[in-house]
Design an enzyme around this catalytic site. Structure first.
Site, PDB file in Angstrom:
ATOM      1  N   ASP A  64       0.917  -1.107   0.310  1.00 43.18           N
ATOM      2  CA  ASP A  64       0.345   0.402   0.019  1.00 43.18           C
ATOM      3  C   ASP A  64       1.344   1.301  -0.431  1.00 43.18           C
ATOM      4  OD1 ASP A  64      -1.699   2.116   0.546  1.00 43.18           O
ATOM      5  OD2 ASP A  64      -2.262   1.675   2.555  1.00 43.18           O
ATOM      6  N   SER A 143       2.546  11.173 -17.531  1.00 42.19           N
ATOM      7  CA  SER A 143       1.183  11.062 -18.334  1.00 42.19           C
ATOM      8  C   SER A 143       1.147  12.215 -18.376  1.00 42.19           C
ATOM      9  CB  SER A 143       0.130  11.774 -17.256  1.00 42.19           C
ATOM     10  OG  SER A 143      -0.178  12.341 -17.850  1.00 42.19           O
ATOM     11  N   TYR A 157      -6.141  15.602 -10.698  1.00 41.66           N
ATOM     12  CA  TYR A 157      -4.656  14.250 -11.339  1.00 41.66           C
ATOM     13  C   TYR A 157      -3.688  14.928 -12.352  1.00 41.66           C
ATOM     14  CZ  TYR A 157      -3.569  10.790 -14.244  1.00 41.66           C
ATOM     15  OH  TYR A 157      -3.017   8.982 -14.778  1.00 41.66           O
ATOM     16  N   LYS A 161       0.192  14.339 -11.134  1.00 43.73           N
ATOM     17  CA  LYS A 161       1.108  13.849 -12.079  1.00 43.73           C
ATOM     18  C   LYS A 161       2.260  15.039 -12.486  1.00 43.73           C
ATOM     19  CE  LYS A 161       0.892   9.822 -13.092  1.00 43.73           C
ATOM     20  NZ  LYS A 161       0.839   8.922 -12.913  1.00 43.73           N
TER      21      LYS A 161
END
Length: 290
Positions: A64, A143, A157, A161
């Site tokens: 995790d 990304s 997001y 990134k």
């Protein structure tokens, strides 16, 4: 000779594909995932069946990225079982979609915790082993949104990134003298083959999100449809896994590799940014860190 590799966020999507392709390429691969005994028990069973069927060396390991204790334990398990670790693939990530204002600060922080702090926890667990051996490779799944064309409604997001990319760039220079390579694999917006869009989170402040429907009705549906149209019919998310295998197997791994069938422009902008960074390092007499 095969390498010992750990891939985070490997229960599905890019991570699951990369684990399988790396194993087929002859490596010993650990698929890091949460809840291996319950929620992801099926993914663990599927991985085990794949390993038996293909005759490859794959393992699931509880990992995790939001827990330093979990990251430490996972890396310790791998090193204990294999004697060393060669490659870390930072793939774990989470996506959300919706108006930027409608996400609470706590939601932004949670996304940052997974996409950015998660890599730091795994690095703090793994890098002492790599530094001690004066060799290794850290691969970051980034990304194209960090510098390519970006539609609205993905701000948290995109911000996370972009932060991860910045951290990876700094790590590149800080690890080179230890003989540790860095590669950022930059996927474009694959709209099928992964669960990124299907499982994306939404704003907690539904009233504010609803207010945007007055002037931006159905915007996310429009964005999703247009992204799918831009994606050529031959696009395959498996190409991201193939790229990870290619950089892991490379004698001199590249710093950045783009896998963007839709060509959103990130490759052009990154080329300029990386050249500017290299020129600055030369000016500061740190050319060996390029």
């Amino acid at each position: 000779m095969g390498k010992v590799i750990v891939v985070t966020g490997a229960s599905s999507g890019f991570g699951a594909l990369a684990v399988r392709q790396l194993a087929i390429a002859g490596h010993t691969v650990y698929a890091g995932m949460r809840a291996t005994a319950d929620r992801n028990a099926a993914a663990v069973a599927e991985l085990s069946a794949f390993g038996a069927e293909e005759g490859v060396d794959v393992h699931a390991v509880e990992l995790d990225v939001q827990s330093q204790e979990s990251a430490d334990a996972a890396i310790a398990t791998i090193v204990a079982e294999q004697g060393h670790l060669d490659v870390v693939v930072h793939n774990a990530g989470r996506m959300v979609t919706g108006p930027a204002e409608a996400f609470t600060p706590e939601q932004y922080a949670s996304l940052y915790d997974v996409n950015v702090l998660g890599t730091q926890r795994v690095n703090r667990a793994a890098l002492p082993h790599l530094r001690g051996r004066r060799s290794g490779h850290v691969v970051w799944v980034g990304s194209s949104s960090t510098r390519g064309g970006t539609p609205p409604y993905l701000a948290p997001y995109f911000a996370a990134k972009a932060a991860m990319d910045a951290v990876a760039v700094s790590y590149r220079a800080e690890l080179l003298r230890f003989g540790i390579d860095t590669t950022i694999v930059v996927p474009g917006a694959f709209t099928s083959g992964t669960n990124h869009f299907a499982h994306s989170g939404t704003p907690e402040d539904t009233d504010r999100a609803g207010a945007y429907e007055e002037l931006y009705p159905g915007l996310m549906d429009q964005v999703g449809a247009k992204l799918a149209e831009l994606e050529p019919s031959w696009a395959d998310v498996g190409a991201v896994a193939d790229a990870i295998v290619s950089v892991v197997d490379a004698e001199k791994p590249p710093f950045r590799v783009h896998v963007d069938p839709s060509s959103d422009g990130a490759e052009v902008v990154n080329a300029v940014a990386d050249r500017v960074r290299a020129e600055f390092l030369r000016r500061t007499e740190l050319a060996d860190l390029i």
